[in-house]
Scaffold this motif. Structure first.
Motif, PDB file in Angstrom:
ATOM      1  N   VAL A 131      21.522  -4.211  10.063  1.00 34.87           N
ATOM      2  CA  VAL A 131      21.413  -3.265   8.872  1.00 34.87           C
ATOM      3  C   VAL A 131      20.426  -4.120   8.131  1.00 34.87           C
ATOM      4  O   VAL A 131      20.426  -5.302   7.953  1.00 34.87           O
ATOM      5  N   LEU A 132      19.176  -3.253   7.628  1.00 37.51           N
ATOM      6  CA  LEU A 132      18.322  -4.089   6.943  1.00 37.51           C
ATOM      7  C   LEU A 132      18.182  -3.418   5.606  1.00 37.51           C
ATOM      8  O   LEU A 132      18.388  -2.037   5.469  1.00 37.51           O
ATOM      9  N   VAL A 133      18.260  -4.138   4.536  1.00 37.12           N
ATOM     10  CA  VAL A 133      17.835  -3.673   3.316  1.00 37.12           C
ATOM     11  C   VAL A 133      16.745  -3.884   2.711  1.00 37.12           C
ATOM     12  O   VAL A 133      16.272  -5.073   2.977  1.00 37.12           O
ATOM     13  N   LEU A 134      16.092  -3.061   2.001  1.00 35.14           N
ATOM     14  CA  LEU A 134      14.806  -3.401   1.460  1.00 35.14           C
ATOM     15  C   LEU A 134      14.883  -3.093   0.003  1.00 35.14           C
ATOM     16  O   LEU A 134      15.513  -2.113  -0.755  1.00 35.14           O
TER      17      LEU A 134
ATOM     18  N   LEU B 206      31.346   6.632  -9.063  1.00 36.66           N
ATOM     19  CA  LEU B 206      31.358   7.190  -7.903  1.00 36.66           C
ATOM     20  C   LEU B 206      30.528   6.485  -6.710  1.00 36.66           C
ATOM     21  O   LEU B 206      30.729   6.937  -5.519  1.00 36.66           O
ATOM     22  N   VAL B 207      29.879   5.480  -7.149  1.00 35.48           N
ATOM     23  CA  VAL B 207      29.211   4.681  -6.287  1.00 35.48           C
ATOM     24  C   VAL B 207      29.876   3.986  -5.315  1.00 35.48           C
ATOM     25  O   VAL B 207      29.551   4.118  -3.915  1.00 35.48           O
TER      26      VAL B 207
ATOM     27  N   VAL C 199      31.547   4.401   2.692  1.00 33.60           N
ATOM     28  CA  VAL C 199      31.199   5.087   3.729  1.00 33.60           C
ATOM     29  C   VAL C 199      30.151   4.190   4.450  1.00 33.60           C
ATOM     30  O   VAL C 199      30.078   4.373   5.836  1.00 33.60           O
ATOM     31  N   MET C 200      28.995   3.865   3.948  1.00 34.12           N
ATOM     32  CA  MET C 200      27.832   3.340   4.618  1.00 34.12           C
ATOM     33  C   MET C 200      28.356   2.010   5.185  1.00 34.12           C
ATOM     34  O   MET C 200      28.010   1.516   6.198  1.00 34.12           O
TER      35      MET C 200
ATOM     36  N   PHE D 150      26.628  -4.998  -1.913  1.00 40.77           N
ATOM     37  CA  PHE D 150      26.653  -4.172  -0.665  1.00 40.77           C
ATOM     38  C   PHE D 150      25.622  -4.791   0.199  1.00 40.77           C
ATOM     39  O   PHE D 150      26.018  -5.199   1.368  1.00 40.77           O
ATOM     40  N   ALA D 151      24.735  -5.094  -0.391  1.00 38.42           N
ATOM     41  CA  ALA D 151      23.504  -5.992   0.622  1.00 38.42           C
ATOM     42  C   ALA D 151      24.128  -7.406   1.221  1.00 38.42           C
ATOM     43  O   ALA D 151      24.117  -7.656   2.321  1.00 38.42           O
ATOM     44  N   GLU D 152      24.582  -8.037   0.165  1.00 42.84           N
ATOM     45  CA  GLU D 152      25.368  -9.363   0.623  1.00 42.84           C
ATOM     46  C   GLU D 152      26.251  -9.036   1.694  1.00 42.84           C
ATOM     47  O   GLU D 152      26.409 -10.052   2.553  1.00 42.84           O
ATOM     48  N   GLU D 153      26.951  -8.229   1.830  1.00 43.67           N
ATOM     49  CA  GLU D 153      28.249  -7.922   2.596  1.00 43.67           C
ATOM     50  C   GLU D 153      27.794  -7.497   4.011  1.00 43.67           C
ATOM     51  O   GLU D 153      28.429  -7.638   4.927  1.00 43.67           O
ATOM     52  N   VAL D 154      26.891  -6.586   3.802  1.00 43.97           N
ATOM     53  CA  VAL D 154      26.591  -5.378   4.969  1.00 43.97           C
ATOM     54  C   VAL D 154      25.304  -5.852   5.668  1.00 43.97           C
ATOM     55  O   VAL D 154      25.151  -5.767   6.763  1.00 43.97           O
TER      56      VAL D 154
END
Ligand SMILES: Nc1ncnc2c1ncn2[C@@H]1O[C@H](COP(=O)(O)OP(=O)(O)OP(=O)(O)O)[C@@H](O)[C@H]1O
Ligand SMILES: [Mg+2]
Length: 248
Positions: free
Chosen positions: A30-33, A176-177, A183-184, A203-207
């Motif tokens: 998983v890449l986060v931008l 709702l976030v 799910v992601m 999320f970025a930190e965890e995933v």
């Protein structure tokens, strides 16, 4: 390596927007931008799906390649497009189709999957994103978070090699976030390869396996979440991170 992006360059109206973007991503990662508004995150993401066409650079996805400096055949375009599916900030659902119809549209109309099989598959995916009770609902009858989960189901139903997300939770009310991020996260755990534009740092930190910081069409730095969030090298990165962390 599933994705290899080399020297992507893109201008709009004579203005250079992507200034030589390079990165790679291995299968199942998983890449986060992240990066300021206007830095080129969406343009980068859309280039991976050929919704934008850079003028320079090479894109390799899962054995297919486009060299943007050369004419590209329709066949290559189709092959590259099939590799990925995009989840949009504003869901982009068909308003006059039900949830189930939205999810089977791509498989049936584009991929020519038999309807029965597509329905079967869509039901399974919609169950996984918690929407089994809403198969016959229309988008306007759903919350934003539910609509976005339909958006994700629709992308997954295409069985792409790569899932692309452009700020999937930024249009949602805060409460709702979480459901959408959950799910992601589940998709990441299942082994999907994902490129995600998001400013949800937790999320970025965890995933995320890798985080890219984009600034003015250039990748200013990249690293693991720990490296980039914990020990940013550049002042610009530090400023940006402190700005979004204080935004709450
Ligand atoms: N179709 C277009 N025509 C002209 N300019 C464009 C077009 N698409 C994007 N741009 C410009 O390119 C730059 C980068 O846009 P992009 O949407 O990639 O940024 P971004 O990092 O996703 O920003 P945001 O965080 O606001 O979504 C911006 O200056 C934008 O105005
Ligand atoms: Mg954007």
């Amino acid at each position: 390596m599933l994705l290899n992006v080399k020297n992507l360059q893109k201008s709009f109206g004579g203005r250079r927007i992507l200034n030589g973007i390079d990165f790679t991503l291995d299968e199942g990662k998983v890449l986060v931008l992240i990066g300021p508004s206007g830095s080129g995150k969406t343009t980068t993401l859309r280039s991976l799906n050929l919704l934008e066409r850079p003028e320079q650079g090479v894109l390799q996805i899962d054995g297919d390649e486009v060299d943007f400096s050369k004419p590209v055949s329709k066949k290559t375009i189709r092959a590259i497009r099939r590799k990925s599916a995009m989840v949009f900030q504003n869901y982009n659902l068909f308003p006059h189709k039900t949830v189930l119809e939205n999810v089977i549209e791509g498989p049936v109309m584009v991929q020519k999957t038999a309807k029965e099989k597509a329905v079967d598959n869509a039901r399974k995916i919609l169950e996984r994103v918690g929407l089994s009770d809403f198969l016959d609902s229309y988008p306007h009858q759903l919350s934003g978070g539910q609509q976005q989960r339909v958006g994700i189901a629709r992308a997954v139903a295409l069985k792409p090699r790569l899932l692309l997300f452009d700020e999937p939770t930024s249009a949602l009310d805060p409460e709702l976030v979480g459901d959408v991020l959950k799910v992601m996260k589940d998709l990441a755990l299942e082994g999907w390869t994902m490129v995600v534009v998001t400013h949800e740092l937790k999320f970025a930190e965890e995933v995320a396996d890798k985080v890219l910081f984009l600034d003015q069409g250039t990748i200013l730095e990249q690293g693991t979440p720990d490296e980039l969030f914990g020990h940013p090298k550049h002042e610009r990165t530090r400023q940006f991170l402190s700005r979004i962390m204080n935004k709450v």
